[in-house]
Design a protein around this motif. Structure first.
Motif: not given
Lengths: 68, 290, 377
Positions: C309-315
């Motif tokens: 999953i790129v969005w939301p970014f895996p902060e």
């Protein structure tokens, strides 16, 4: 009976001009919203065709049937 | 008059908490709302089963005032959204409210393609020959020579004849009236609602605030009187020469034909190909067992 | 549960995943290299009681999907760069009106029409920021044909759970690659929520505590108004009210951002003790993993993070990776897009370097190794 909803009428004069029986006249004074409301002065001429009501862009006119 | 409209009951069809409308004094949109309700009653349809879809512009605000499921979409695209609503649930009566800018400029492609498919939609196009919401710019239906904020020296382009355009594209019911003709207009909308196929009702309407002011017609009444004196019913128009018809608004049914309807054909095809049939897909988003 | 094996393309796997997940409506417009998604849907959907329509353009395709969603049907469309650009306005509309739907974007060489038959990852930022304004979407990136199937199923479920458009960011390589995949008879399906309240009291845009409202379909008696204008809890336009706008837009963003934890999906390899971590997503992950394994064989402490999953970014994942590793290499098939997100999160905790690739080809393992050696010095 013709009822004009003061809150809805924007004073466009369409009823006054298109009534085939010239029932309406614009009032001489502005109401509190700044509108010259139509006044059904010749109510006895009204044939209750509802043309004014269906033309009224603001659904401000109610023409009531007489209950005998 | 036998088909006298019962206007007093129309208030119950409105989202009362939202009125008065944002429309200017004398705007034709309100008259179109009344004629729609009159037509709906004559066609014996109910707001329970009507979905309204609209684009962007003054007339596209109409569904927001009506107590029914309503989708106020993006500029020019209501017919595309309506296509999805109709195919998602073919049992619904889908009505599109649009304007001349919405339907004929930015949305022209969707208009002709939905007509080509003969999809069962009733499209009511309120044509006031101007962009009202953005402050009076020229539209694809503005008459040649008319003035708008983007044609300060007069329009050079020829306008679209929308009723003819949509007839040519394949619609099965096409009619044109004006806001000065509320009863024939109601009747046309009724026929449009009853037609199983793509119906297009063009309503020539007045925008006193922008079109009127920029074209030396100062009031809604003056504009409506102009429409009344400059319109000719189709039957009479047939006997008139091109010169006589110059600047005239031709009224009446342009097309009324019985051609196969798209959603019905699609349903048939799906029912043929699948065991469950399309009926199983209706409201299927709420099911986990498919 | 029965599982059937298939040898199919990534694009076909997307169509089959959609149908397993309950998709009953597809509106699309032909565009290379995504067309097979539509073609497969056109064959299968009618057999499953669903409808397929080829629209007049991509704008109307997404419009029709939104319309079908409000009629009560799960729907999707598939496209590629130029078509994805045309869809942006309706992505914003779907975000604003909280309409669940799925878009498969099979990325090709860009900008403009550029390379229709070649792969890229050039729509990563467009997926996040393509429509005007502040909004959040969810995007998944498959790197195999099996993931095309699995992630499309997931996309439908996430779309329903959060009432957002969900984008599957595939690419030409994955879309046209054929691999063996397992397709189960049944997959877990998240159904759309019907309101418990009746039409008299239900407020369609008054969210529940998780930020998401139930969504009644048209024709169910709720008579709701749906608009892209700033709207209040009743759904009515209130476009000039700063409070209404702030509250609405913040909720639209927070219903995703507050669930970052649940929406974090990555696959890590050898990251526990890695000094150099390669971050990639989609097709390049395949050669990145080979390279990282080769590096390990040579005694280099390399690791890999594959973003799913790129969005939301895996902060959080990237932040902790940066606290451990000295170097982070971001590999992407563009001239640098997700690297900006990595840099934003990493700050000065690690050295971030970009391994870009354009032209339509995937990175070779040697290119990764070369970069890893460079970082070692």
């Amino acid at each position: 009976m013709i009822k004009i909803d003061q809150n809805l009428c924007k004073g466009c004069d369409i009823c006054t001009e298109f009534c085939r029986k010239n029932v309406y006249e614009p009032s001489k004074t502005l109401n509190r919203k700044g509108v010259y409301l139509p006044v059904p002065v010749n109510i006895e001429e009204c044939k209750k065709c509802n043309l004014c009501a269906i033309l009224c862009p603001d659904l401000a006119i109610t023409v009531e049937e007489d209950h005998e | 008059m036998s088909n006298k409209p019962k206007v007093s009951g129309f208030m119950n069809y409105l989202r009362k908490e939202r009125i008065p409308t944002i429309f200017c004094a004398g705007c034709g949109n309100g008259t179109v709302i009344n004629t729609f309700f009159n037509a709906m009653e004559m066609a014996e349809l109910s707001l329970d089963n009507i979905s309204m879809v609209s684009g962007i512009g003054c007339s596209s605000r109409i569904p927001g005032y009506i107590k029914c499921d309503s989708l106020h979409t993006t500029h020019g695209r209501p017919i595309a959204f309506a296509t999805g609503v109709k195919l998602g649930n073919p049992d619904m009566d889908v009505v599109v409210f649009t304007g001349d800018g919405d339907a004929a400029a930015i949305g022209g492609n969707h208009l002709i393609h939905a007509a080509r498919r003969n999809l069962d939609l009733t499209v009511i196009c309120v044509n006031n020959s101007i962009y009202g919401m953005t402050g009076g710019q020229i539209s694809p239906t503005s008459p040649k020579g008319s003035f708008a904020s983007t044609t300060p020296y007069g329009a050079l382009e020829a306008p679209f004849d929308l009723a003819k355009l949509v007839s040519g594209a394949g619609a099965t019911y096409v009619s044109r009236w004006t806001t000065v003709h509320p009863l024939p207009l109601s009747n046309a909308i009724k026929k449009g609602l009853q037609n199983k196929g793509f119906s297009f009702i063009e309503v020539i309407s007045q925008c006193p605030t922008y079109f009127g002011r920029k074209n030396r017609m100062r009031s809604a009444v003056e504009m409506m009187k102009y429409m009344k004196t400059h319109s000719v019913v189709k039957k009479k128009a047939k006997k008139m020469s091109e010169e006589e018809l110059e600047g005239k608004i031709i009224l009446g049914d342009f097309v009324n034909r019985n051609w196969p309807e798209f959603s019905e054909m699609l349903c048939e095809q799906v029912n043929e190909k699948s065991e469950k049939g399309l009926i199983d897909a209706i409201k299927s988003a709420y099911k986990t067992d498919l | 549960m029965n599982i059937t094996r298939f040898f199919i393309q990534g694009n076909e796997a997307c169509a089959r995943g959609a149908i397993k997940a309950g998709c009953k409506f597809f509106a699309g417009y032909p565009i290379t290299p995504s067309t097979e998604v539509a073609e497969d849907a056109a064959i299968i959907l009618p057999k499953e009681g669903g409808t397929f329509i080829q629209m007049e353009d991509e704008i109307s395709a997404l419009g029709a999907v939104i319309g079908a969603a409000w009629a009560g049907v799960k729907g999707m469309t598939a496209t590629s760069g130029p078509g994805f650009s045309l869809m942006q306005e309706h992505i914003g509309y779907a975000a604003m009106t909280e309409t669940p739907l799925v878009i498969v974007d099979v990325q090709r060489g860009s900008p403009s029409t550029a390379q229709p038959t070649m792969a890229s990852q050039s729509d990563m930022m467009q997926a996040r920021w393509g429509s005007h304004g502040d909004y959040e979407i969810i995007a998944l990136v498959p790197s195999s044909v099996q993931e095309c199937f699995d992630f499309t199923v997931e996309a439908f479920n996430l779309a329903e759970k959060y009432r957002v458009p969900v984008i599957v960011l595939s690419d030409e390589i994955i879309g046209h690659m054929r691999e063996k995949i397992n397709i189960p008879d049944k997959v877990e399906i998240i159904a759309r929520k019907m309101p418990e309240e009746g039409p008299e009291t239900f407020l369609p845009y008054k969210a529940e505590p998780d930020g998401v409202s139930p969504m009644p379909p048209f024709g169910a008696g709720y008579k709701i108004h749906v608009t892209g204008l700033t709207h209040d809890e009743r759904g009515y336009p209130d476009a000039s009210n700063p409070e209404t706008h702030t509250k609405l837009v913040k909720r639209l963003c927070n219903k995703i951002l507050n669930h970052r934890g649940e929406l974090t999906r990555v696959k890590e390899l050898y990251t526990e003790d890695a000094d150099i971590i390669v971050v990639s997503y989609g097709a390049p992950s395949r050669s990145a993993i080979t390279a990282v394994k080769n590096a390990r064989e040579k005694g280099i402490k390399a690791g890999h993070i594959k973003l799913e999953i790129v969005w939301p970014f895996p902060e959080e994942i990237i932040r902790s990776a940066a606290q451990q590793a000295s170097d982070i290499i971001v590999a992407e098939m563009n001239l640098g897009q997700m690297v900006y997100e990595v840099e934003r999160v990493v700050k000065s905790d690690a050295e971030v370097s970009l391994l870009p690739k354009i032209g339509g080809q995937i990175h070779r393992p040697e290119e990764f190794l070369e970069m890893i050696y460079k970082c070692q010095k």
